[in-house]
Enzyme design. Structure first.
Site, PDB file in Angstrom:
ATOM      1  N   GLN A   1     -32.711  21.975  34.015  1.00  0.00           N
ATOM      2  CA  GLN A   1     -31.277  22.098  33.777  1.00  0.00           C
ATOM      3  C   GLN A   1     -30.450  21.290  34.782  1.00  0.00           C
ATOM      4  OE1 GLN A   1     -31.152  26.747  33.058  1.00  0.00           O
ATOM      5  NE2 GLN A   1     -29.294  25.767  32.334  1.00  0.00           N
ATOM      6  N   HIS A   2     -29.187  21.096  34.425  1.00  0.00           N
ATOM      7  CA  HIS A   2     -28.129  20.589  35.319  1.00  0.00           C
ATOM      8  C   HIS A   2     -28.233  19.104  35.666  1.00  0.00           C
ATOM      9  CE1 HIS A   2     -27.269  24.799  35.819  1.00  0.00           C
ATOM     10  NE2 HIS A   2     -28.296  25.023  36.597  1.00  0.00           N
TER      11      HIS A   2
ATOM     12  N   ASP B   1     -35.078  24.564  30.696  1.00  0.00           N
ATOM     13  CA  ASP B   1     -36.375  25.186  30.979  1.00  0.00           C
ATOM     14  C   ASP B   1     -36.296  26.707  31.032  1.00  0.00           C
ATOM     15  OD1 ASP B   1     -34.869  25.129  33.321  1.00  0.00           O
ATOM     16  OD2 ASP B   1     -36.395  24.130  34.525  1.00  0.00           O
TER      17      ASP B   1
END
Length: 494
Positions: free
Chosen positions: A80-81, A243
């Site tokens: 992520q991110h 994830d």
């Protein structure tokens, strides 16, 4: 047959799932390179992800003993991110900044101030943006690489980029989009005004991918990519997700009651919610799930990276490290570690450094150091679980995944510190398994069959009875005192 991919920080994992038997037939993996630099820079070259995707898929197909032509669908889980920037030709403009990159912490503080602090961010977005979220990386790029910023045509998260490579279509699904910092988790829409603050000309808004629902397919795989990977050219690519979202599916965490805890490079604890009940605690991120609901989540920045650092320092292999953890007593003989090697998100201490407390000539042993890092990282997860419980989340049982879950000693420590039974899925690569399950779900919708996600999880997610752990009342009581000592040290830092 379905292919599940998990593109994580350390590498890409692939597995082949037969949804009729519910069995994983083959697995593969390939490592990624990490680009580290001053001020917390943590980046990767997306070209490495593509190579790892190819290598891991080839291994999984070979181990499964099946032809790539049998693959009906592909699901992708991604860290992520992260921020992947493409130009108008679809070429990557610069290395991808990762979730663990804190170089844009100053930019995050500026954006948080504009939003009115944590409370203002929660009110507007449903999450409190934190260092590492994608939005601050955009502001950082504008200020540090204006020539790159001027050429942005697509803003993608890591899993979005892999789907783009597979299909040629720029899409995002609600779960992974939740961690961008420019997405409203209540309404499930982009916050375009926030991006216009960074870029008043509107180029960032035009670069946003199309949002799709979790049960939808992005589209068919491109012929040249199918040929490169040796896959069925008619295979469909699912929406995929972050994830954590696909780890939830891969542990059967798609209904209220279960808690998934991941002992990976970072540590995560998350549950399922049917409504976007935003927590008053800024450290609880009420993300959307990739199964149609919401996923209240906490994330610690330090887990197996910290235990790995101690192992490297002492020159230990994993097995010896586990033996030493078991030799030390609860509380590590008075040694307490605050394992904040990367700063920390939960507890909220982004500028903190790691520290050891209570060292004496008598307790400075290898066993106590090993125990202290396991206990210290697990206390961070307990801190987060307390926040989730305080937000109304029920936690009947914990489903444990990630590299740390392979340690019997660590599993027992988790059960005792959390005061809850621990169960491990048969397949610990939960995100890759969740990606494959979600792919089957999406492909069935595409064909008008609408298989039940609950039915797929029931068939494909099995628990390993040999790797469970029950909390012991006496040990839990002993840990409570050590945990309160940890809380006191955290209060002093705060």
């Amino acid at each position: 047959m379905y292919l599940g991919i998990d593109c994580g920080t350390q590498g890409t994992k692939a597995l082949i799932l037969d949804i009729h038997s519910g069995k994983v037939l083959g697995e593969g993996s390939a490592a990624h390179r990490l680009i580290s630099g001053p001020n917390g820079r943590r980046e990767q070259d997306p070209a490495d992800w593509l190579l790892a995707f190819e290598q891991a898929t080839a291994q999984a197909l070979q181990q499964a003993g099946v032809a790539g032509s049998e693959i009906l669908g592909i699901g992708v889980s991604g860290q992520q991110h992260g921020l992947v920037l493409l130009d108008a030709k679809g070429e990557v403009l610069r290395p991808a900044k990762l979730w663990c990159d804190t170089e844009s912490a100053v930019e995050n503080a500026h954006l948080l101030e504009f939003l009115g602090g944590d409370s203002g961010s929660l009110e507007r977005l449903g999450v409190a943006i934190a260092p590492g979220y994608t939005v601050s990386k955009l502001l950082w790029t504008r200020d540090h690489y204006p020539e790159v910023f001027a050429r942005i045509a697509h803003i993608l998260l890591p899993h979005d980029y892999l789907n783009y490579w597979l299909t040629g279509r720029a899409c995002a699904e609600f779960g992974d989009a939740s961690g961008s910092g420019y997405f409203n988790v209540r309404t499930r829409n982009w916050d375009t005004e926030l991006l216009e603050l960074i870029d008043p000309q509107g180029a960032l808004v035009r670069a946003l991918p199309e949002l799709i629902e979790s049960q939808r397919c992005v589209g068919p795989i491109r012929p040249q990519v199918a040929e490169r990977l040796g896959l069925n050219p008619r295979a469909l690519v699912a929406s995929g997700g972050g994830d954590n979202m696909l780890g939830a599916i891969g542990t059967g965490n798609i209904a209220p009651g279960a808690i998934t805890m991941s002992l990976g490079t970072s540590g995560t604890v998350y549950a399922y919610a049917e409504q976007p009940q935003v927590s008053p605690h800024p450290q609880v991120a009420t993300f959307c799930s990739s199964s149609g609901g919401w996923l209240p989540l906490i994330c610690t920045m330090n887990l197996t990276n910290a235990s790995g650092a101690i192992r490297d320092l002492l020159g230990l292999d994993v097995e010896t490290f586990g033996v030493l953890v078991g030799e030390a007593p609860i509380g590590a003989g008075g040694v307490l570690m605050l394992p904040f090697l990367n700063g920390e998100r939960v507890p909220a201490l982004p500028q903190a450094t790691a520290s050891l407390h209570g060292l004496t000539a008598d307790n400075l042993t290898r066993a106590n150091l090993c125990r202290a890092v396991v206990e210290g990282t697990t206390f961070g997860l307990r801190y987060g679980l307390d926040l989730l419980r305080d937000s109304g989340i029920r936690s009947d049982a914990i489903r444990l995944i990630g590299g740390g879950a392979k340690s019997a000693a660590w599993r027992q420590i988790v059960a005792d510190i959390m005061g809850a039974p621990v169960a491990c899925p048969q397949h610990t690569e939960a995100a890759a398994l969740g990606a494959a399950i979600q792919a089957a779900w999406c492909v069935s919708h595409q064909h008008g069959e609408a298989l039940s996600l609950a039915e797929l999880c029931e068939r494909c997610v099995t628990l390993d009875p040999s790797r469970g752990a029950e909390p012991d009342e006496l040990r839990s009581r002993a840990y409570e005192g050590v945990y309160q000592r940890y809380r006191e040290q955290v209060r002093r830092l705060q």
